[in-house]
Design an enzyme around this catalytic site. Sequence first.
Site, PDB file in Angstrom:
ATOM      1  N   SER A 184       0.826  -1.217   0.000  1.00 35.07           N
ATOM      2  CA  SER A 184       0.000   0.000   0.000  1.00 35.07           C
ATOM      3  C   SER A 184       0.857   1.262   0.000  1.00 35.07           C
ATOM      4  O   SER A 184       2.005   1.258   0.445  1.00 35.07           O
ATOM      5  CB  SER A 184      -0.904   0.032   1.231  1.00 35.07           C
ATOM      6  OG  SER A 184      -1.623  -1.157   1.356  1.00 35.07           O
TER       7      SER A 184
HETATM    8  N1  SAH Z   1      -0.314  -5.128   4.073  1.00 34.30           N
HETATM    9  C1  SAH Z   1       0.447  -5.410   2.872  1.00 34.30           C
HETATM   10  C2  SAH Z   1      -0.302  -5.065   1.595  1.00 34.30           C
HETATM   11  C3  SAH Z   1      -1.241  -6.122   1.312  1.00 34.30           C
HETATM   12  S1  SAH Z   1      -2.003  -6.233  -0.244  1.00 34.30           S
HETATM   13  C4  SAH Z   1       1.803  -4.773   2.886  1.00 34.30           C
HETATM   14  O1  SAH Z   1       2.130  -4.059   3.839  1.00 34.30           O
HETATM   15  O2  SAH Z   1       2.573  -5.034   1.961  1.00 34.30           O
HETATM   16  C5  SAH Z   1      -3.273  -7.373   0.260  1.00 34.30           C
HETATM   17  C6  SAH Z   1      -2.821  -8.769   0.523  1.00 34.30           C
HETATM   18  O3  SAH Z   1      -3.961  -9.500   1.001  1.00 34.30           O
HETATM   19  C7  SAH Z   1      -2.340  -9.522  -0.705  1.00 34.30           C
HETATM   20  O4  SAH Z   1      -1.029  -9.976  -0.507  1.00 34.30           O
HETATM   21  C8  SAH Z   1      -3.326 -10.680  -0.839  1.00 34.30           C
HETATM   22  O5  SAH Z   1      -2.740 -11.890  -1.302  1.00 34.30           O
HETATM   23  C9  SAH Z   1      -3.812 -10.840   0.592  1.00 34.30           C
HETATM   24  N2  SAH Z   1      -5.105 -11.526   0.760  1.00 34.30           N
HETATM   25  C10 SAH Z   1      -6.197 -11.526  -0.063  1.00 34.30           C
HETATM   26  N3  SAH Z   1      -7.181 -12.275   0.467  1.00 34.30           N
HETATM   27  C11 SAH Z   1      -6.713 -12.773   1.645  1.00 34.30           C
HETATM   28  C12 SAH Z   1      -7.270 -13.629   2.650  1.00 34.30           C
HETATM   29  N4  SAH Z   1      -8.502 -14.128   2.542  1.00 34.30           N
HETATM   30  N5  SAH Z   1      -6.506 -13.924   3.727  1.00 34.30           N
HETATM   31  C13 SAH Z   1      -5.235 -13.443   3.842  1.00 34.30           C
HETATM   32  N6  SAH Z   1      -4.668 -12.635   2.918  1.00 34.30           N
HETATM   33  C14 SAH Z   1      -5.396 -12.296   1.841  1.00 34.30           C
END
Ligand code: SAH
Length: 246
Positions: free
Chosen positions: A91
């Site tokens: 993000s």
């Molecule tokens: N917080 C992260 C950004 C995350 S982007 C950072 O600091 O880099 C969102 C993430 O959520 C992605 O990697 C995606 O694979 C994950 N995601 C999507 N659905 C999910 C679920 N049901 N459980 C866990 N992770 C999930």
Amino acid sequence: MSKPAVLMAVCLAAFWETALLCLGAQTNDTFALARKRMVAQQLAGPGRDITNARVLAVMSRVPRHEFVPEGLRKEAYEDQPLPIGQGQTISQPYIVAFMTEQLALKPGERVLEVGTGSGYQAAVLAELGAQVFTIEIIEELAKRAATTLQRLGYTNVQARAGDGYQGWPEAAPFDAIIVTCAPEQVPPPLIAQLKDGGRMIIPIGPSWNQHLVLLRKHGEKLQKQAVLPVRFVPMKGEVEGKALRR
Ligand code: SAH
């Protein structure tokens, strides 16, 4: 080799070593400077207004460039999300700071993150002194984030691969929950795993109309407040079947 040639070779080697050392130091300085600028302009600057001093201090310390792919390090402190592979993103720094500030964490509190991605948000929470539990559905990203967090010495983060829809029951209840992928409704297991007085920040809605929602649990009551329009990747896994059945 003649004596002068050996001398020359030794001098050259010493020169390169010094040059490389300088370059390394400069790179670290450059990143630190970029981080300072990021905090001043993108977080505390006009129209952004992140005011929590602890959040600003942490954002100026966590090395975001360590969480992005090598080829994108130069862009790590710019005002934008960046790709981290597998179609996912880290993000924008402002969103990380905003969500963190909304949680109003105290040192030692237990926090669940759903969507580890690169591990950067988890590092920010850990640097604030929280006990962090973070889940990522894509195994490769989960592994990479765990390695990065370990390499950087974040011992107060537990990371695992899995579907965060069901939360992390063995580690519950949590003082705070942060979700960084967007479902269309708040997953009920996450509400159940929040302590009385706990806070949750979560993007809700379809990709074209999402809002960050701040929830506070007071006994049986749930206070909800939409705080910012956003655009996150959709939550995957169990939640997708539920959306289809609705
Ligand atoms: N917080 C992260 C950004 C995350 S982007 C950072 O600091 O880099 C969102 C993430 O959520 C992605 O990697 C995606 O694979 C994950 N995601 C999507 N659905 C999910 C679920 N049901 N459980 C866990 N992770 C999930």
